[in-house]
Design an enzyme around this catalytic site. Sequence first.
Site, PDB file in Angstrom:
ATOM      1  N   SER A 135       0.834  -1.204   0.000  1.00 52.78           N
ATOM      2  CA  SER A 135       0.000   0.000   0.000  1.00 52.78           C
ATOM      3  C   SER A 135       0.868   1.254   0.000  1.00 52.78           C
ATOM      4  O   SER A 135       1.614   1.502  -0.930  1.00 52.78           O
ATOM      5  CB  SER A 135      -0.963  -0.035   1.185  1.00 52.78           C
ATOM      6  N   ASP A 164      -3.295   6.425  -3.309  1.00 55.65           N
ATOM      7  CA  ASP A 164      -2.041   5.883  -2.808  1.00 55.65           C
ATOM      8  C   ASP A 164      -1.528   4.865  -3.835  1.00 55.65           C
ATOM      9  O   ASP A 164      -2.182   4.620  -4.847  1.00 55.65           O
ATOM     10  CB  ASP A 164      -2.223   5.302  -1.406  1.00 55.65           C
ATOM     11  N   ASP A 173      -1.345   1.672  -4.343  1.00 58.08           N
ATOM     12  CA  ASP A 173      -2.155   0.553  -4.846  1.00 58.08           C
ATOM     13  C   ASP A 173      -3.591   0.976  -5.114  1.00 58.08           C
ATOM     14  O   ASP A 173      -4.441   0.141  -5.428  1.00 58.08           O
ATOM     15  CB  ASP A 173      -2.093  -0.654  -3.907  1.00 58.08           C
ATOM     16  N   ASP A 208      -6.175   1.955  -3.460  1.00 59.69           N
ATOM     17  CA  ASP A 208      -7.376   1.634  -2.697  1.00 59.69           C
ATOM     18  C   ASP A 208      -7.808   2.794  -1.804  1.00 59.69           C
ATOM     19  O   ASP A 208      -8.897   2.770  -1.237  1.00 59.69           O
ATOM     20  CB  ASP A 208      -7.212   0.343  -1.890  1.00 59.69           C
TER      21      ASP A 208
END
Length: 542
Positions: free
Chosen positions: A147, A294, A296, A298
């Site tokens: 992340s 961010d 990734d 999500d």
Amino acid sequence: MSEELIARAQTWLAEDPDPETREELAKLIEAADVDALAERFAGTLQFGTAGLRGELGAGPMRMNRSVVIRAAAGLAAYLKAKGQGDGLVVIGYDARYKSADFARDTAAVMTGAGLKAAVLPKPLPTPVLAFAIRHLGAVAGVEVTASHNPPRDNGYKVYLGDGSQIVPPADAEIAAEIAAVQALADVPRPEGGWQTLGDEVVDAYLARTDAVLKPGSPRGARTVYTPMHGVGKETLLAAFARAGFPAPAVVAEQAEPDPDFPTVAFPNPEEPGAMDLAFAAAERERPDLVIANDPDADRCAVAVHDGEKWRMLHGDEVGSLLAAHLVRRGVEGVFAESIVSSSLLGRIAEKAGLGYEETLTGFKWIARVDGLRFGYEEALGYCVDPEGVRDKDGITAALLVAELASELKEQGRTLLDLLDELAVEHGLHATDQLSVRVQDLSVIADAMRKLREQPPTVLAGLDVVRREDLTEGTQTLPPTDGLRYTLDGARVIVRPSGTEPKLKCYLEVVVPVAGQDVPAARAKAKELIAGLKRDLAVAAGI
């Protein structure tokens, strides 16, 4: 001790399949670097409800191919024990170092264990993986990502067939299976036999994003967008084009995936300085809003023009705005949030006659709320289409924010205007965070122990009217390591981060708005928040 340590390192080295970590470990053994070896062999990276996450490197306390192969073997054994040994496991990955290798190793282990495996076609947003699990009828999913962690980290997030992240007792059961894995040579890893998916799974995800927006709604808001060196750009731009929004102006310096994240200290929109390039682009482009994902994709960050500058909205502000937007669209269902998020959501839901639930932190809990229609967490996470993605989704959240901004723009209003209206209607709910990143985890343990042994009775001049140790659980929440203080007009929650070496203190004050004087209420709230930070830091010894 050093001889035993070196012997353990040599045993690990003998079965390490990765030339890079083999070289790293061999050099440490040759140099007899006991301190570095002790750090890498102090235990094993623990598998929990966040899966695995840690720094890349050799040894059982680092993220590497050996650790991932064991994790995959443990997951495969768990699925077989549950009678799902012939099911499909879908695997996604981001653009961090080793992510593609870890995804391939996972596919090989699943195939070798007799399960079916399918790997997403390229580095893609985590929500695409969460969507693909249910879309493809998989029994589990794995996302290789850390992340918004620093560049040298990576992670391993596990979902089950309902499309949600694992929760107890599944995490402990999988961890036990991982611990039972003996030599890596005992884990079959064929060279092929799994499927690499095509773009049709991304197309299906994009088609599902239609469900987020109201047919015929305004789509005129202009956006500056940054994927923060991550994997969100292609998917977000395709979603915006499909919906008919103006093409976002992408921050060029952060447009392409780069595992070094060269323009930011931490690839997290919440971190100081992370949005500077986006704000510079906004000064040139003069959009209606700035949106960031961010790495990734999500999470979704939103910034707006406030006076002479651009200002990041708190996750709680965005969560409240989206909730109000959905209420005005006439949605039905339950609104849910984690306990560290603003209590304003509960007030919005109550006035609208909708259900409302609080959960522990993390979308692994929020996504499991019965009848969920909208869920959010203050750390920039929003679930706006739980039927499609049972997790936070920075792509669909960005679409919904853009729709709201477009509607307000047609009315000559802004997101800030709507926030003021919510403050007048429900009281000004101001939130902030006191977050301390540490090198030594004992600092966090000491702070939690001090607060338990010497709990504060007054913070920022407000009496603490209720103290709760959340390790004991409540009528509605399972046990967790946290403390909650209810004050006269405020709330404080203190907990260790589940994914980073941080102590996090979540602060909220509620100030009535007298005579629609929102600026006065904001000034009072700012003063109280500063007092809470000051007094809590003293009480915790941080």
